[in-house]
Scaffold this motif. Structure first.
Motif, short mmCIF file in Angstrom:
data_model
loop_
_atom_site.label_atom_id
_atom_site.label_comp_id
_atom_site.label_asym_id
_atom_site.label_seq_id
_atom_site.Cartn_x
_atom_site.Cartn_y
_atom_site.Cartn_z
N LYS A 190 0.85 -1.21 0.00
CA LYS A 190 0.00 0.00 0.00
C LYS A 190 0.87 1.24 0.00
N GLU A 191 0.38 2.25 -0.70
CA GLU A 191 1.09 3.51 -0.68
C GLU A 191 0.76 4.23 0.63
N GLU A 192 1.70 4.88 1.18
CA GLU A 192 1.47 5.61 2.41
C GLU A 192 0.85 6.97 2.11
N ASN A 193 -0.09 7.37 2.98
CA ASN A 193 -0.67 8.71 2.85
C ASN A 193 0.39 9.74 3.21
N THR A 194 0.41 10.77 2.46
CA THR A 194 1.32 11.86 2.76
C THR A 194 0.56 12.92 3.55
N PHE A 195 1.31 13.82 4.09
CA PHE A 195 0.70 14.93 4.83
C PHE A 195 -0.27 15.71 3.95
N LEU A 196 0.11 15.92 2.71
CA LEU A 196 -0.74 16.66 1.76
C LEU A 196 -2.06 15.92 1.53
N ASP A 197 -2.01 14.59 1.43
CA ASP A 197 -3.24 13.80 1.28
C ASP A 197 -4.16 14.01 2.49
N ASP A 198 -3.58 14.02 3.68
CA ASP A 198 -4.36 14.24 4.89
C ASP A 198 -5.00 15.62 4.91
N VAL A 199 -4.26 16.62 4.50
CA VAL A 199 -4.77 17.98 4.47
C VAL A 199 -5.94 18.08 3.48
N VAL A 200 -5.78 17.47 2.31
CA VAL A 200 -6.85 17.49 1.30
C VAL A 200 -8.08 16.77 1.84
N GLU A 201 -7.91 15.63 2.49
CA GLU A 201 -9.03 14.85 3.03
C GLU A 201 -9.77 15.64 4.12
N VAL A 202 -9.03 16.24 5.03
CA VAL A 202 -9.65 17.04 6.09
C VAL A 202 -10.35 18.26 5.49
N GLY A 203 -9.71 18.92 4.53
CA GLY A 203 -10.31 20.08 3.88
C GLY A 203 -11.60 19.72 3.17
N ALA A 204 -11.59 18.59 2.46
CA ALA A 204 -12.80 18.15 1.75
C ALA A 204 -13.92 17.83 2.75
N SER A 205 -13.58 17.19 3.86
CA SER A 205 -14.58 16.87 4.89
C SER A 205 -15.18 18.13 5.49
N LEU A 206 -14.33 19.11 5.77
CA LEU A 206 -14.83 20.37 6.32
C LEU A 206 -15.73 21.09 5.32
N LEU A 207 -15.36 21.07 4.06
CA LEU A 207 -16.17 21.70 3.02
C LEU A 207 -17.53 21.03 2.90
N VAL A 208 -17.56 19.72 2.88
CA VAL A 208 -18.83 18.98 2.81
C VAL A 208 -19.67 19.28 4.04
N GLY A 209 -19.06 19.27 5.22
CA GLY A 209 -19.79 19.59 6.45
C GLY A 209 -20.37 20.99 6.42
N TYR A 210 -19.63 21.94 5.93
CA TYR A 210 -20.11 23.32 5.83
C TYR A 210 -21.28 23.43 4.88
N VAL A 211 -21.16 22.80 3.72
CA VAL A 211 -22.24 22.85 2.73
C VAL A 211 -23.51 22.23 3.30
N ILE A 212 -23.39 21.07 3.94
CA ILE A 212 -24.57 20.41 4.53
C ILE A 212 -25.18 21.30 5.60
N SER A 213 -24.35 21.92 6.45
CA SER A 213 -24.88 22.74 7.54
C SER A 213 -25.62 23.97 7.03
N ARG A 214 -25.34 24.40 5.82
CA ARG A 214 -26.05 25.55 5.24
C ARG A 214 -27.45 25.17 4.78
N PHE A 215 -27.68 23.87 4.55
CA PHE A 215 -28.96 23.41 4.03
C PHE A 215 -29.80 22.67 5.06
N VAL A 216 -29.15 21.94 5.95
CA VAL A 216 -29.86 21.08 6.91
C VAL A 216 -29.27 21.33 8.29
N ARG A 217 -30.14 21.33 9.28
CA ARG A 217 -29.68 21.51 10.66
C ARG A 217 -30.41 20.51 11.55
#
Length: 166
Positions: A3-30
């Protein structure tokens, strides 16, 4: 090949994408927790509800919608949950424990018990506003009270209840 190891940049992208999805959902549903007795028997104290925060951006309010809204009382910012009774430009008459909309008795199978004596309300709902009442009429601070009054649709409504568990 392993398996390829996750790099720090991969982790940052994953966390950023999760935060973006969470923000978008919170604007529509509560997700919220209903507090108090004013909507009994429809919604009970501490019952979880899901609010559609964009409902009135896509469409117009409907009679009997359950809405969460901000109320500004005595320098406090509280959230309330009530049922839409009167729509903009409608004549609302509350008299002798009954509600009339434009002269027609409103059928209300959802109320907890007959409304006890309350001062007569006779008004035209202003454009851009709603007249709201709790289902537990004898234990509800709602549009009948001068301290709460009519609710501004665009400024005060936070969301429309879309789901709740009985």
């Amino acid at each position: 090949m392993g398996k390829e190891e996750n790099t720090f940049l991969d982790d940052v992208v994953e966390v950023g994408a999760s935060l973006l999805v969470g923000y978008v959902i919170s604007r529509f549903v509560r997700l919220a927790l209903a507090r108090g007795q004013s909507m009994v028997p429809t919604i009970k104290n501490n019952q979880p509800i899901i609010l559609d925060c964009r409902a009135y951006h896509r469409g117009e309010p409907k009679r009997h919608d359950l809405v969460a809204f901000r109320a500004h009382q005595k320098n406090q910012h509280k959230f309330f949950l009530k049922r839409v009774i009167g729509l903009p430009n409608e004549h609302v008459l509350v008299e002798d424990g009954r509600v009339y909309i434009n002269g027609i008795l409103l059928e209300e199978p959802y109320i907890n018990e007959p409304m006890k004596r309350h001062p007569k309300i006779d008004l035209i709902v202003e454009e851009g506003h709603l007249f709201v009442m709790g289902d537990n009429r004898n234990h509800s601070l709602d549009s009948r009270s001068p301290s709460l009054g009519l609710i501004r649709i665009k400024e005060d409504v936070v969301g429309v209840v879309k789901q709740f568990r009985k």
